[in-house]
Design an enzyme around this catalytic site. Structure first.
Site, PDB file in Angstrom:
ATOM      1  N   TYR A  64     -15.207  -2.249   8.179  1.00  0.00           N
ATOM      2  CA  TYR A  64     -13.814  -1.847   8.397  1.00  0.00           C
ATOM      3  C   TYR A  64     -13.393  -2.206   9.832  1.00  0.00           C
ATOM      4  O   TYR A  64     -12.338  -2.801  10.054  1.00  0.00           O
ATOM      5  CB  TYR A  64     -13.699  -0.338   8.165  1.00  0.00           C
ATOM      6  N   LEU A 109       1.552   3.467  -2.159  1.00  0.00           N
ATOM      7  CA  LEU A 109       1.111   4.685  -2.842  1.00  0.00           C
ATOM      8  C   LEU A 109       0.017   5.401  -2.054  1.00  0.00           C
ATOM      9  O   LEU A 109      -0.440   6.470  -2.441  1.00  0.00           O
ATOM     10  CB  LEU A 109       0.567   4.363  -4.243  1.00  0.00           C
ATOM     11  N   GLY A 110      -0.414   4.826  -0.957  1.00  0.00           N
ATOM     12  CA  GLY A 110      -1.506   5.395  -0.164  1.00  0.00           C
ATOM     13  C   GLY A 110      -1.057   6.561   0.701  1.00  0.00           C
ATOM     14  O   GLY A 110       0.106   6.990   0.657  1.00  0.00           O
ATOM     15  N   GLN A 111      -1.994   7.068   1.488  1.00  0.00           N
ATOM     16  CA  GLN A 111      -1.732   8.273   2.288  1.00  0.00           C
ATOM     17  C   GLN A 111      -0.525   8.078   3.206  1.00  0.00           C
ATOM     18  O   GLN A 111       0.387   8.886   3.229  1.00  0.00           O
ATOM     19  CB  GLN A 111      -2.976   8.633   3.120  1.00  0.00           C
ATOM     20  N   ILE A 138      -5.439  10.554  10.111  1.00  0.00           N
ATOM     21  CA  ILE A 138      -4.097  11.092   9.863  1.00  0.00           C
ATOM     22  C   ILE A 138      -4.200  12.302   8.935  1.00  0.00           C
ATOM     23  O   ILE A 138      -4.801  12.218   7.863  1.00  0.00           O
ATOM     24  CB  ILE A 138      -3.168  10.021   9.223  1.00  0.00           C
ATOM     25  N   LYS A 183     -10.580  -4.780  11.324  1.00  0.00           N
ATOM     26  CA  LYS A 183      -9.511  -4.308  12.215  1.00  0.00           C
ATOM     27  C   LYS A 183      -9.448  -5.128  13.503  1.00  0.00           C
ATOM     28  O   LYS A 183      -8.371  -5.521  13.953  1.00  0.00           O
ATOM     29  CB  LYS A 183      -9.681  -2.813  12.526  1.00  0.00           C
ATOM     30  N   ASP A 229       2.362  -1.729  -4.355  1.00  0.00           N
ATOM     31  CA  ASP A 229       0.981  -1.259  -4.300  1.00  0.00           C
ATOM     32  C   ASP A 229       0.183  -2.050  -5.327  1.00  0.00           C
ATOM     33  O   ASP A 229       0.743  -2.587  -6.279  1.00  0.00           O
ATOM     34  CB  ASP A 229       0.905   0.244  -4.624  1.00  0.00           C
ATOM     35  N   ASP A 280      -0.878  -7.177  -5.605  1.00  0.00           N
ATOM     36  CA  ASP A 280      -2.218  -7.272  -5.043  1.00  0.00           C
ATOM     37  C   ASP A 280      -2.053  -8.146  -3.801  1.00  0.00           C
ATOM     38  O   ASP A 280      -1.680  -9.317  -3.902  1.00  0.00           O
ATOM     39  CB  ASP A 280      -3.145  -7.932  -6.076  1.00  0.00           C
ATOM     40  N   GLY A 331       0.825  -1.217   0.000  1.00  0.00           N
ATOM     41  CA  GLY A 331       0.000   0.000   0.000  1.00  0.00           C
ATOM     42  C   GLY A 331       0.853   1.258   0.000  1.00  0.00           C
ATOM     43  O   GLY A 331       0.470   2.290   0.549  1.00  0.00           O
TER      44      GLY A 331
HETATM   45  N1  SER Z   1      -8.854   7.383   8.943  1.00  0.00           N
HETATM   46  C1  SER Z   1      -9.432   6.083   8.945  1.00  0.00           C
HETATM   47  C2  SER Z   1     -10.772   6.095   8.328  1.00  0.00           C
HETATM   48  O1  SER Z   1     -11.443   7.098   8.447  1.00  0.00           O
HETATM   49  C3  SER Z   1      -9.505   5.567  10.348  1.00  0.00           C
HETATM   50  O2  SER Z   1      -8.851   4.377  10.431  1.00  0.00           O
HETATM   51  O3  SER Z   1     -11.175   5.124   7.755  1.00  0.00           O
END
Ligand code: SER
Length: 323
Positions: free
Chosen positions: A141, A10-12, A171, A145, A34, A52, A8
């Site tokens: 989600y 290329l992600g934030q 973040i 987690k 990525d 992937d 991942g």
């Molecule tokens: N920033 C994340 C989201 O909003 C929290 O894990 O999904």
């Protein structure tokens, strides 16, 4: 950590973590990957391999070929997207993590996996949420987690895999936009403050969520992975936060720099429901005590940083107030 593989990338978070890892460990010791193939084998000055994360065979081959000792597994769908595509979220987040764990077990790698404030649900104590508490989550989600935290603990206990994780808050960063999270408004608000001097928030007034500046998140991830394992009572995953904010808190700080800034609301019921199921603020004493977590940025310094960096990125003139 000597040879690090980042999924991942290329992600934030990945896009900034890779740069910091390169600085600290050397460009030849960091491999980025990525699901998006950038069509070249170099990203931010390190080797890039498209992957992937649900493809366990390729995951294994890349980690073996590059003699990796630490995997930072960031590839996952965020909360709002996961709620839209729950089946895909289960597949990517759980199969991806399972593959990361299996590869770590077989090739003896340490593994970092981000958990989230989403690992808490509607029946969790909302204020100063303890490290160990009720986690009856009700979003896909969140389910991935919590399951991920348990699976990582299991691999540590059963197979001795050095798994470590942080329950990251929202973040805030200026380099790469977050992709489909509930806390995304707290990034968008800074872009719009500069572009149009107004922002319409999809999260309602008074909704507090934990946040952290990217620099602090990246430093925390590296610090946890370098921490003395004998000091870690917890592993998956540590509460960590820098500030607890509602939209109007950020708006009033922005107004100190851009007095004409206006905040409006057009609440998105899906993301609002997710936000309301999360804590207002979490207690990160365990992270502070067990591996020395601390955050440098508060709301004031983060706002200054975001406006300054984004004004350069967006090429929008912005005159910081005289100190
Ligand atoms: N920033 C994340 C989201 O909003 C929290 O894990 O999904």
């Amino acid at each position: 950590m000597k040879r690090i593989f980042v999924t991942g990338a290329l992600g934030q978070i990945g896009s900034e973590l890779v740069v910091k890892l390169k600085e600290l460990y050397g460009s030849r010791n960091v491999i980025a990957s990525d699901v998006k193939d950038i069509g070249k084998d170099n990203y931010e000055g390190v080797l890039f391999e498209p992957l992937d994360v649900t493809d366990g065979e390729r995951f294994f081959k890349i980690v073996k070929r590059h003699k990796i000792d630490t995997i930072m597994h960031l590839g996952a769908l965020l909360s709002a997207v996961a709620e839209q595509y729950p089946q895909k979220a289960w597949d990517v987040n759980m199969m991806g993590l399972y593959n990361a764990l299996e590869v770590s077990r077989e090739l003896e790698c340490a593994l970092f996996t981000p958990s989230s404030i989403a690992a808490f649900g509607p029946t969790t104590p909302k204020d100063n949420t303890p490290q160990d508490t009720i986690q009856r989550v009700d979003t896909m989600y969140g389910i991935t987690k919590v399951s991920g935290e348990l699976l990582c603990d299991y691999y540590f206990k059963k197979f001795g895999v050095d798994t470590r994780g942080i329950r990251l808050p929202g973040i805030i960063s200026y380099k790469t936009l977050p992709g489909g999270g509930t806390t995304d408004y707290a990034v968008e608000i800074f872009y719009e403050a500069l572009r149009s001097k107004e922002y319409t928030s999809f999260i309602a007034e008074g909704t507090k969520m934990d946040m952290m500046c990217m620099e602090d998140a990246v430093n925390a991830i590296i610090k946890l992975m370098e921490a003395d394992p004998s000091k870690l009572i917890h592993r998956n995953a540590f509460n960590a936060t820098a500030m607890s904010l509602a939209p109007e808190d950020i708006a009033s700080e922005i107004k100190k720099h851009i007095p004409e800034f206006k905040l409006y609301y057009d609440v998105d019921p899906i993301r609002q429901a997710i936000a309301e199921s999360w804590p207002n603020s979490i207690d990160d004493t365990a992270a502070r005590e067990e591996w020395g977590f601390s955050a440098k940025h508060d709301l004031a310094s983060m706002t200054e940083l975001m406006l300054e960096k984004l004004s350069i990125k967006l090429n929008i003139e912005y005159n910081p107030p005289a100190a």
